[in-house]
Design a protein around this motif. Structure first.
Motif, short mmCIF file in Angstrom:
data_model
loop_
_atom_site.label_atom_id
_atom_site.label_comp_id
_atom_site.label_asym_id
_atom_site.label_seq_id
_atom_site.Cartn_x
_atom_site.Cartn_y
_atom_site.Cartn_z
N TYR A 156 0.85 -1.26 -0.06
CA TYR A 156 -0.09 -0.19 0.05
C TYR A 156 0.71 1.40 -0.05
O TYR A 156 0.37 2.28 0.09
CB TYR A 156 -0.95 -0.02 1.19
CG TYR A 156 -1.92 -0.86 1.04
CD1 TYR A 156 -2.87 -1.34 -0.04
CD2 TYR A 156 -2.41 -1.74 2.29
CE1 TYR A 156 -3.68 -2.16 -0.13
CE2 TYR A 156 -3.32 -2.69 2.23
CZ TYR A 156 -3.97 -2.82 1.10
OH TYR A 156 -4.95 -3.84 0.90
N ASN A 212 -9.99 1.07 -6.53
CA ASN A 212 -9.48 0.23 -7.95
C ASN A 212 -8.39 -0.33 -7.95
O ASN A 212 -8.11 -0.93 -8.84
CB ASN A 212 -9.36 1.76 -9.09
CG ASN A 212 -10.90 2.31 -9.18
OD1 ASN A 212 -11.98 1.49 -9.22
ND2 ASN A 212 -10.99 3.56 -9.52
N ALA A 213 -7.56 -0.35 -6.72
CA ALA A 213 -6.53 -1.25 -6.55
C ALA A 213 -6.65 -2.53 -6.23
O ALA A 213 -5.91 -3.35 -5.69
CB ALA A 213 -5.46 -0.45 -5.81
#
Length: 212
Positions: free
Chosen positions: A11, A140-141
């Motif tokens: 992340y 969206n990841a």
């Protein structure tokens, strides 16, 4: 699913994204490092003018006990720091609500308090949209349960639809962290990115993004 200890590296792109959209600092932390205390939401009830007036504030949001259970389903979070452009003299900032709301407050102090809040509202208007953008990026990841929390009560409507019981801007309205019991001062301290409290100079504001 990867182990929780693998998450921060995965992340890291969110830390960069936060800084790119105006955050002063950002850091991936374990969700278990978020400090939740029952006394925090008590301050909402005892000292906030938004209590009961917005669907994103108590008593319409999860209680601290409910939020603790929700946090158990998350591995990681993004802690984000913003800086307000507003500034007030030390003798005003220490009693900012009194000087702002008390009709009997000295005129010069009231004027300074009103200017502080005007500057604060104008200068921090982009912070909630920034957190929504980070939520979108995380979603969206590949993180379908990514959810942003914001600093300060919702500003989307002049009067919230509390009587109807349904938010008319559900895709944009988000809950302040303290409303569900998050002690952001303690959480930021634990994460190694402390904020100044009591406030000195420009207020440092913290926001939170649950990621997984």
């Amino acid at each position: 699913m990867k182990n929780a200890q693998d998450k921060p590296a995965d992340y890291a792109f969110l830390e960069k994204a936060a800084r790119n959209i105006g955050a002063a600092d950002a850091k991936i932390i374990a969700a278990s490092d978020i400090v939740v205390e029952n006394r925090v939401s008590l301050k909402c009830r005892a000292g906030c003018i938004s209590y009961g007036k917005k669907l994103t504030c108590p008593p319409y949001v999860p209680t601290p006990d409910e939020f603790r259970k929700i946090l158990l389903e998350y591995h990681s979070a993004l802690l984000v720091k913003f800086i307000s452009p507003a500034e007030a003299e030390p003798d005003v900032i220490c009693s900012i609500y009194k000087y702002w709301l008390d009709p009997a407050a000295p005129a010069d102090k009231k004027e300074q308090a009103e200017k502080f809040w005007a500057d604060h509202r104008t200068g921090t208007g982009s912070f909630a949209p920034a957190m929504l953008e980070l939520e979108r990026i995380a979603f969206n990841a590949g993180n379908p349960f990514a959810l942003a929390f914001v600093n300060g009560s919702c500003r989307l409507c002049e009067t919230c639809n509390t009587k109807g019981g349904i938010c008319i801007h559900p895709t944009r309205a988000r809950i302040p962290e303290h409303a569900v019991g998050v002690n952001m001062v303690a959480t930021a301290e634990k994460a190694g990115m402390p904020i100044r409290f009591p406030v000195e100079g420009h207020p440092e504001l913290m926001a939170l993004l649950l990621i997984d």
